[in-house]
Design a protein around this motif. Structure first.
Motif, PDB file in Angstrom:
ATOM      1  N   GLN A  14      35.682  42.798  18.877  1.00 59.36           N
ATOM      2  CA  GLN A  14      35.263  43.577  19.259  1.00 59.36           C
ATOM      3  C   GLN A  14      33.096  43.557  18.754  1.00 59.36           C
ATOM      4  OE1 GLN A  14      36.174  46.812  20.378  1.00 59.36           O
ATOM      5  NE2 GLN A  14      37.997  46.438  20.725  1.00 59.36           N
ATOM      6  N   MET A  15      32.742  44.183  19.073  1.00 55.58           N
ATOM      7  CA  MET A  15      31.385  44.310  18.493  1.00 55.58           C
ATOM      8  C   MET A  15      31.107  45.166  17.375  1.00 55.58           C
ATOM      9  SD  MET A  15      28.012  46.313  20.471  1.00 55.58           S
ATOM     10  CE  MET A  15      29.424  47.702  20.074  1.00 55.58           C
ATOM     11  N   GLY A  16      30.724  44.427  16.268  1.00 49.45           N
ATOM     12  CA  GLY A  16      30.618  44.471  15.063  1.00 49.45           C
ATOM     13  C   GLY A  16      31.082  43.888  13.815  1.00 49.45           C
ATOM     14  N   GLN A  17      32.104  43.411  14.537  1.00 45.13           N
ATOM     15  CA  GLN A  17      33.127  42.104  14.012  1.00 45.13           C
ATOM     16  C   GLN A  17      33.156  41.045  13.771  1.00 45.13           C
ATOM     17  OE1 GLN A  17      36.566  43.285  13.176  1.00 45.13           O
ATOM     18  NE2 GLN A  17      35.484  45.331  13.665  1.00 45.13           N
ATOM     19  N   GLU A  18      33.688  40.580  12.478  1.00 44.33           N
ATOM     20  CA  GLU A  18      33.320  38.999  12.269  1.00 44.33           C
ATOM     21  C   GLU A  18      33.804  37.853  13.175  1.00 44.33           C
ATOM     22  OE1 GLU A  18      32.582  37.955   7.672  1.00 44.33           O
ATOM     23  OE2 GLU A  18      34.940  36.944   8.446  1.00 44.33           O
ATOM     24  N   VAL A  19      32.737  37.108  12.813  1.00 46.66           N
ATOM     25  CA  VAL A  19      33.914  35.409  13.807  1.00 46.66           C
ATOM     26  C   VAL A  19      33.802  34.424  13.084  1.00 46.66           C
ATOM     27  CG1 VAL A  19      34.084  36.623  15.709  1.00 46.66           C
ATOM     28  CG2 VAL A  19      31.967  35.389  15.080  1.00 46.66           C
ATOM     29  N   ILE A  20      34.067  34.076  13.221  1.00 49.36           N
ATOM     30  CA  ILE A  20      34.078  32.184  12.248  1.00 49.36           C
ATOM     31  C   ILE A  20      34.777  31.525  13.586  1.00 49.36           C
ATOM     32  CG2 ILE A  20      34.800  30.462  10.503  1.00 49.36           C
ATOM     33  CD1 ILE A  20      35.260  33.294   8.371  1.00 49.36           C
ATOM     34  N   SER A  58      16.371  28.500  13.803  1.00 50.91           N
ATOM     35  CA  SER A  58      15.948  28.869  14.691  1.00 50.91           C
ATOM     36  C   SER A  58      15.532  29.724  14.162  1.00 50.91           C
ATOM     37  CB  SER A  58      16.162  28.335  16.165  1.00 50.91           C
ATOM     38  OG  SER A  58      17.634  29.397  16.043  1.00 50.91           O
ATOM     39  N   GLU A  59      15.138  31.453  15.251  1.00 50.09           N
ATOM     40  CA  GLU A  59      14.563  32.107  14.974  1.00 50.09           C
ATOM     41  C   GLU A  59      15.706  33.051  14.966  1.00 50.09           C
ATOM     42  OE1 GLU A  59       9.597  32.058  16.700  1.00 50.09           O
ATOM     43  OE2 GLU A  59      11.242  33.243  17.771  1.00 50.09           O
ATOM     44  N   ILE A  60      17.283  32.546  16.309  1.00 47.77           N
ATOM     45  CA  ILE A  60      18.275  33.524  16.225  1.00 47.77           C
ATOM     46  C   ILE A  60      18.745  33.094  15.364  1.00 47.77           C
ATOM     47  CG2 ILE A  60      20.058  32.564  17.972  1.00 47.77           C
ATOM     48  CD1 ILE A  60      18.592  30.507  19.370  1.00 47.77           C
ATOM     49  N   PHE A  61      19.274  32.079  14.415  1.00 53.83           N
ATOM     50  CA  PHE A  61      19.620  31.901  13.001  1.00 53.83           C
ATOM     51  C   PHE A  61      19.268  33.115  12.126  1.00 53.83           C
ATOM     52  CE2 PHE A  61      23.124  29.454  11.581  1.00 53.83           C
ATOM     53  CZ  PHE A  61      22.839  29.579  10.259  1.00 53.83           C
ATOM     54  N   ASP A  62      19.896  34.213  12.516  1.00 54.21           N
ATOM     55  CA  ASP A  62      19.244  35.102  11.310  1.00 54.21           C
ATOM     56  C   ASP A  62      20.315  35.343  10.178  1.00 54.21           C
ATOM     57  OD1 ASP A  62      19.257  37.903  13.612  1.00 54.21           O
ATOM     58  OD2 ASP A  62      20.997  36.690  12.491  1.00 54.21           O
ATOM     59  N   ASP A  63      19.940  36.825   9.517  1.00 59.48           N
ATOM     60  CA  ASP A  63      20.550  36.900   8.829  1.00 59.48           C
ATOM     61  C   ASP A  63      22.269  36.898   8.798  1.00 59.48           C
ATOM     62  OD1 ASP A  63      18.285  38.479   6.202  1.00 59.48           O
ATOM     63  OD2 ASP A  63      18.539  36.722   6.890  1.00 59.48           O
ATOM     64  N   GLN A  64      22.512  37.071   9.864  1.00 57.19           N
ATOM     65  CA  GLN A  64      23.378  38.320  10.962  1.00 57.19           C
ATOM     66  C   GLN A  64      24.891  36.498  10.308  1.00 57.19           C
ATOM     67  OE1 GLN A  64      25.490  40.419  11.001  1.00 57.19           O
ATOM     68  NE2 GLN A  64      23.697  41.612   9.894  1.00 57.19           N
ATOM     69  N   PHE A  65      23.741  35.126  10.694  1.00 57.24           N
ATOM     70  CA  PHE A  65      24.356  33.752  10.891  1.00 57.24           C
ATOM     71  C   PHE A  65      24.519  32.943   9.322  1.00 57.24           C
ATOM     72  CE2 PHE A  65      25.127  33.758  15.520  1.00 57.24           C
ATOM     73  CZ  PHE A  65      24.063  34.875  15.894  1.00 57.24           C
ATOM     74  N   SER A  66      25.560  32.227   9.288  1.00 58.52           N
ATOM     75  CA  SER A  66      25.249  31.604   8.129  1.00 58.52           C
ATOM     76  C   SER A  66      27.156  30.659   8.463  1.00 58.52           C
ATOM     77  CB  SER A  66      26.497  32.178   6.917  1.00 58.52           C
ATOM     78  OG  SER A  66      27.478  32.985   7.171  1.00 58.52           O
ATOM     79  N   LYS A  78      29.251  31.098  10.788  1.00 65.07           N
ATOM     80  CA  LYS A  78      29.803  32.869  10.882  1.00 65.07           C
ATOM     81  C   LYS A  78      29.344  33.420  11.188  1.00 65.07           C
ATOM     82  CE  LYS A  78      31.625  34.034   6.328  1.00 65.07           C
ATOM     83  NZ  LYS A  78      31.956  34.824   5.130  1.00 65.07           N
ATOM     84  N   ILE A  79      29.575  34.985  12.330  1.00 67.49           N
ATOM     85  CA  ILE A  79      28.422  35.338  12.693  1.00 67.49           C
ATOM     86  C   ILE A  79      29.499  36.385  11.775  1.00 67.49           C
ATOM     87  CG2 ILE A  79      27.778  36.655  14.752  1.00 67.49           C
ATOM     88  CD1 ILE A  79      28.127  34.407  16.240  1.00 67.49           C
ATOM     89  N   ARG A  80      28.539  37.568  11.264  1.00 66.94           N
ATOM     90  CA  ARG A  80      28.738  38.742  10.003  1.00 66.94           C
ATOM     91  C   ARG A  80      29.533  40.266  10.835  1.00 66.94           C
ATOM     92  NH1 ARG A  80      27.262  36.203   5.647  1.00 66.94           N
ATOM     93  NH2 ARG A  80      24.725  35.452   6.332  1.00 66.94           N
ATOM     94  N   SER A  81      28.328  40.177  11.650  1.00 67.97           N
ATOM     95  CA  SER A  81      28.160  41.835  13.062  1.00 67.97           C
ATOM     96  C   SER A  81      28.198  40.755  14.005  1.00 67.97           C
ATOM     97  CB  SER A  81      27.754  42.944  12.111  1.00 67.97           C
ATOM     98  OG  SER A  81      27.701  43.851  12.889  1.00 67.97           O
ATOM     99  N   THR A  82      29.146  40.824  14.260  1.00 69.39           N
ATOM    100  CA  THR A  82      28.625  39.955  16.390  1.00 69.39           C
ATOM    101  C   THR A  82      28.154  41.901  17.780  1.00 69.39           C
ATOM    102  OG1 THR A  82      31.491  40.917  17.240  1.00 69.39           O
ATOM    103  CG2 THR A  82      30.351  38.619  16.832  1.00 69.39           C
ATOM    104  N   LYS A  83      27.253  40.638  17.660  1.00 69.27           N
ATOM    105  CA  LYS A  83      26.504  42.060  19.165  1.00 69.27           C
ATOM    106  C   LYS A  83      26.498  41.863  20.471  1.00 69.27           C
ATOM    107  CE  LYS A  83      22.536  40.953  16.922  1.00 69.27           C
ATOM    108  NZ  LYS A  83      22.193  40.947  15.425  1.00 69.27           N
ATOM    109  N   LEU A  84      26.627  41.977  21.208  1.00 72.91           N
ATOM    110  CA  LEU A  84      26.920  42.051  22.826  1.00 72.91           C
ATOM    111  C   LEU A  84      26.123  40.689  23.009  1.00 72.91           C
ATOM    112  CD1 LEU A  84      27.152  45.573  24.479  1.00 72.91           C
ATOM    113  CD2 LEU A  84      29.013  44.150  23.789  1.00 72.91           C
ATOM    114  N   GLU A  85      25.156  40.703  22.804  1.00 70.13           N
ATOM    115  CA  GLU A  85      23.963  39.475  22.695  1.00 70.13           C
ATOM    116  C   GLU A  85      24.500  38.030  22.084  1.00 70.13           C
ATOM    117  OE1 GLU A  85      23.219  42.866  21.794  1.00 70.13           O
ATOM    118  OE2 GLU A  85      20.853  42.448  21.077  1.00 70.13           O
TER     119      GLU A  85
END
Lengths: 113, 112
Positions: A14-20, A58-66, A78-85
Protein backbone atom coordinates in the motif's frame (compact mmCIF):
# COMPACT_ATOMS: atom_id res chain seq x y z
CA UNK A 1 27.63 -20.61 -11.92
CA UNK A 2 27.28 -18.31 -8.87
CA UNK A 3 24.09 -16.28 -8.73
CA UNK A 4 22.78 -13.15 -7.09
CA UNK A 5 19.51 -14.05 -5.38
CA UNK A 6 16.69 -11.65 -4.58
CA UNK A 7 13.59 -12.00 -2.46
CA UNK A 8 10.71 -11.61 -2.76
CA UNK A 9 10.17 -11.96 -6.50
CA UNK A 10 7.02 -9.86 -6.28
CA UNK A 11 5.85 -7.46 -3.58
CA UNK A 12 2.57 -5.59 -3.50
CA UNK A 13 2.31 -2.81 -0.95
CA UNK A 14 0.00 0.00 0.00
CA UNK A 15 1.15 3.55 -0.70
CA UNK A 16 2.90 4.97 2.35
CA UNK A 17 4.04 1.59 3.64
CA UNK A 18 7.65 0.59 4.15
CA UNK A 19 9.18 -2.19 2.09
CA UNK A 20 12.46 -4.04 2.37
CA UNK A 21 13.91 -5.75 -0.67
CA UNK A 22 16.51 -8.38 0.00
CA UNK A 23 19.52 -9.54 -1.96
CA UNK A 24 22.28 -12.06 -1.44
CA UNK A 25 25.22 -11.06 -3.66
CA UNK A 26 27.84 -13.51 -4.88
CA UNK A 27 29.97 -14.42 -1.89
CA UNK A 28 33.36 -13.18 -3.04
CA UNK A 29 32.03 -9.97 -4.58
CA UNK A 30 32.89 -6.68 -2.93
CA UNK A 31 30.74 -4.13 -4.76
CA UNK A 32 26.97 -4.09 -4.52
CA UNK A 33 24.37 -2.11 -6.38
CA UNK A 34 20.67 -1.44 -6.65
CA UNK A 35 19.11 -0.51 -9.98
CA UNK A 36 15.49 -0.14 -10.94
CA UNK A 37 13.61 -0.58 -14.19
CA UNK A 38 10.19 0.93 -14.68
CA UNK A 39 8.20 -1.28 -17.04
CA UNK A 40 9.54 -1.03 -20.59
CA UNK A 41 12.13 1.59 -19.72
CA UNK A 42 15.87 1.74 -19.16
CA UNK A 43 17.75 0.36 -16.21
CA UNK A 44 18.44 3.23 -13.78
CA UNK A 45 21.19 3.43 -11.19
CA UNK A 46 20.08 3.93 -7.58
CA UNK A 47 23.07 3.29 -5.34
CA UNK A 48 26.40 1.52 -5.01
CA UNK A 49 27.83 0.11 -1.78
CA UNK A 50 31.41 -0.77 -0.99
CA UNK A 51 33.33 -1.35 2.21
CA UNK A 52 30.16 -1.07 4.28
CA UNK A 53 29.18 2.34 3.04
CA UNK A 54 27.44 4.03 0.15
CA UNK A 55 30.02 4.85 -2.50
CA UNK A 56 27.73 6.62 -4.94
CA UNK A 57 24.01 7.38 -5.26
CA UNK A 58 21.72 8.92 -7.82
CA UNK A 59 19.16 11.70 -7.53
CA UNK A 60 16.46 9.02 -7.33
CA UNK A 61 17.99 7.71 -4.10
CA UNK A 62 16.52 10.33 -1.78
CA UNK A 63 15.87 10.25 1.97
CA UNK A 64 13.11 7.69 1.49
CA UNK A 65 15.67 5.09 0.44
CA UNK A 66 18.33 3.37 2.50
CA UNK A 67 20.62 0.39 2.09
CA UNK A 68 22.17 -1.92 4.59
CA UNK A 69 24.43 -4.92 4.74
CA UNK A 70 23.30 -6.28 8.12
CA UNK A 71 25.52 -9.37 8.01
CA UNK A 72 28.15 -10.92 5.77
CA UNK A 73 25.72 -12.06 3.12
CA UNK A 74 22.56 -9.94 2.85
CA UNK A 75 22.23 -6.57 1.15
CA UNK A 76 18.91 -4.78 1.58
CA UNK A 77 17.11 -1.82 0.06
CA UNK A 78 14.50 -0.11 2.22
CA UNK A 79 11.90 2.31 0.96
CA UNK A 80 10.42 4.09 3.97
CA UNK A 81 7.14 5.43 2.61
CA UNK A 82 6.34 4.04 -0.81
CA UNK A 83 4.80 6.13 -3.57
CA UNK A 84 2.93 4.99 -6.65
CA UNK A 85 5.91 6.00 -8.79
CA UNK A 86 8.15 3.59 -6.89
CA UNK A 87 6.44 0.75 -8.75
CA UNK A 88 9.20 -0.89 -10.79
CA UNK A 89 11.43 -3.91 -11.05
CA UNK A 90 14.32 -3.55 -8.62
CA UNK A 91 17.54 -5.35 -9.50
CA UNK A 92 20.40 -6.04 -7.16
CA UNK A 93 23.82 -6.50 -8.77
CA UNK A 94 27.34 -7.23 -7.64
CA UNK A 95 30.86 -7.52 -8.99
CA UNK A 96 34.29 -8.41 -7.66
CA UNK A 97 35.91 -5.28 -9.04
CA UNK A 98 34.25 -1.98 -9.90
CA UNK A 99 35.86 -2.16 -13.34
CA UNK A 100 33.95 -5.31 -14.30
CA UNK A 101 30.42 -5.85 -15.56
CA UNK A 102 27.60 -6.83 -13.25
CA UNK A 103 25.93 -10.03 -12.26
CA UNK A 104 22.30 -9.08 -11.77
CA UNK A 105 19.79 -10.79 -9.54
CA UNK A 106 16.45 -11.94 -10.91
CA UNK A 107 14.71 -8.84 -9.58
CA UNK A 108 11.86 -7.91 -7.28
CA UNK A 109 8.77 -6.53 -8.93
CA UNK A 110 7.39 -3.88 -6.58
CA UNK A 111 3.82 -2.79 -7.10
CA UNK A 112 2.55 0.14 -5.01
CA UNK A 113 -1.23 0.45 -4.91
CA UNK B 1 24.72 14.94 -16.92
CA UNK B 2 25.95 11.64 -18.30
CA UNK B 3 23.78 10.11 -20.96
CA UNK B 4 23.81 7.11 -23.27
CA UNK B 5 21.71 7.22 -26.44
CA UNK B 6 20.79 3.96 -28.15
CA UNK B 7 19.35 3.29 -31.61
CA UNK B 8 17.20 1.82 -32.92
CA UNK B 9 14.57 1.24 -30.24
CA UNK B 10 13.19 -1.71 -32.19
CA UNK B 11 14.91 -3.89 -34.78
CA UNK B 12 13.39 -6.71 -36.75
CA UNK B 13 15.58 -9.02 -38.85
CA UNK B 14 15.20 -12.28 -40.70
CA UNK B 15 16.92 -15.30 -39.22
CA UNK B 16 20.46 -15.48 -40.60
CA UNK B 17 20.75 -11.76 -41.21
CA UNK B 18 22.99 -9.42 -39.22
CA UNK B 19 21.81 -6.94 -36.61
CA UNK B 20 23.58 -3.75 -35.59
CA UNK B 21 22.78 -1.63 -32.56
CA UNK B 22 24.45 1.73 -32.08
CA UNK B 23 25.12 3.82 -28.98
CA UNK B 24 26.66 7.16 -28.20
CA UNK B 25 27.78 8.44 -24.83
CA UNK B 26 28.34 11.89 -23.45
CA UNK B 27 30.85 11.48 -20.63
CA UNK B 28 34.35 11.53 -22.10
CA UNK B 29 35.64 9.90 -18.90
CA UNK B 30 33.75 6.69 -19.77
CA UNK B 31 36.20 3.89 -20.45
CA UNK B 32 34.21 0.67 -20.02
CA UNK B 33 31.31 -0.32 -22.27
CA UNK B 34 29.30 -3.45 -21.43
CA UNK B 35 26.36 -4.87 -23.35
CA UNK B 36 23.51 -6.69 -21.62
CA UNK B 37 20.83 -8.97 -23.03
CA UNK B 38 17.47 -9.10 -21.26
CA UNK B 39 14.97 -11.76 -22.23
CA UNK B 40 11.33 -11.13 -21.40
CA UNK B 41 10.78 -11.12 -17.64
CA UNK B 42 14.37 -12.06 -16.90
CA UNK B 43 17.43 -10.29 -15.50
CA UNK B 44 19.89 -8.42 -17.73
CA UNK B 45 22.89 -10.60 -18.52
CA UNK B 46 26.32 -9.38 -19.57
CA UNK B 47 27.10 -10.70 -23.04
CA UNK B 48 30.20 -8.78 -24.06
CA UNK B 49 32.17 -5.72 -23.00
CA UNK B 50 34.92 -3.51 -24.35
CA UNK B 51 37.40 -1.16 -22.76
CA UNK B 52 38.62 2.12 -24.15
CA UNK B 53 42.09 0.82 -25.00
CA UNK B 54 40.57 -1.58 -27.55
CA UNK B 55 38.76 -0.70 -30.79
CA UNK B 56 37.04 -4.01 -31.44
CA UNK B 57 36.25 -7.25 -29.64
CA UNK B 58 34.64 -10.40 -30.94
CA UNK B 59 33.06 -13.42 -29.28
CA UNK B 60 31.65 -15.97 -31.73
CA UNK B 61 28.66 -14.33 -33.43
CA UNK B 62 28.80 -11.07 -31.52
CA UNK B 63 31.27 -8.22 -31.85
CA UNK B 64 31.56 -4.75 -30.41
CA UNK B 65 33.34 -1.75 -31.88
CA UNK B 66 34.33 1.44 -30.14
CA UNK B 67 35.20 4.84 -31.60
CA UNK B 68 36.37 6.84 -28.62
CA UNK B 69 36.95 10.00 -30.62
CA UNK B 70 33.36 10.06 -31.80
CA UNK B 71 32.03 8.55 -28.56
CA UNK B 72 30.26 5.80 -30.50
CA UNK B 73 30.10 2.10 -29.83
CA UNK B 74 28.15 -0.63 -31.58
CA UNK B 75 27.02 -4.22 -31.16
CA UNK B 76 27.04 -6.49 -34.18
CA UNK B 77 25.27 -9.85 -34.19
CA UNK B 78 25.86 -12.06 -37.22
CA UNK B 79 23.85 -15.07 -38.38
CA UNK B 80 20.99 -14.14 -36.07
CA UNK B 81 18.85 -16.90 -34.57
CA UNK B 82 15.37 -16.75 -32.99
CA UNK B 83 16.94 -17.14 -29.54
CA UNK B 84 18.75 -13.83 -30.07
CA UNK B 85 15.34 -12.14 -29.72
CA UNK B 86 15.55 -9.98 -26.58
CA UNK B 87 16.13 -6.43 -25.41
CA UNK B 88 19.75 -5.35 -25.66
CA UNK B 89 21.13 -2.57 -23.49
CA UNK B 90 24.37 -0.74 -24.08
CA UNK B 91 26.02 0.95 -21.13
CA UNK B 92 28.95 3.17 -20.27
CA UNK B 93 31.02 3.52 -17.16
CA UNK B 94 33.89 5.57 -15.86
CA UNK B 95 35.87 2.92 -13.99
CA UNK B 96 37.03 5.63 -11.59
CA UNK B 97 33.44 5.72 -10.32
CA UNK B 98 30.79 3.19 -9.40
CA UNK B 99 27.67 3.75 -11.49
CA UNK B 100 26.94 2.45 -14.96
CA UNK B 101 24.71 4.47 -17.27
CA UNK B 102 22.42 2.39 -19.47
CA UNK B 103 20.91 3.15 -22.84
CA UNK B 104 17.16 2.89 -23.33
CA UNK B 105 17.40 -0.56 -24.93
CA UNK B 106 16.80 -2.09 -28.35
CA UNK B 107 14.13 -4.70 -28.77
CA UNK B 108 15.44 -7.20 -31.31
CA UNK B 109 13.05 -9.55 -33.10
CA UNK B 110 14.54 -12.36 -35.15
CA UNK B 111 11.95 -13.86 -37.47
CA UNK B 112 12.29 -17.52 -38.34
Amino acid sequence: EPEVTQTPSHQVTQMGQEVILRCVPISNHLYFYWYRQILGQKVEFLVSFYNNEISEKSEIFDDQFSVERPDGSNFTLKIRSTKLEDSAMYFCASNSEAVYGYTFGSGTRLTVV
Amino acid sequence: GENVEQHPSTLSVQEGDSAVIKCTYSDSASNYFPWYKQELGKRPQLIIDIRSNVGEKKDQRIAVTLNKTAKHFSLHITETQPEDSAVYFCAAKDTGGFKTIFGAGTRLFVKA
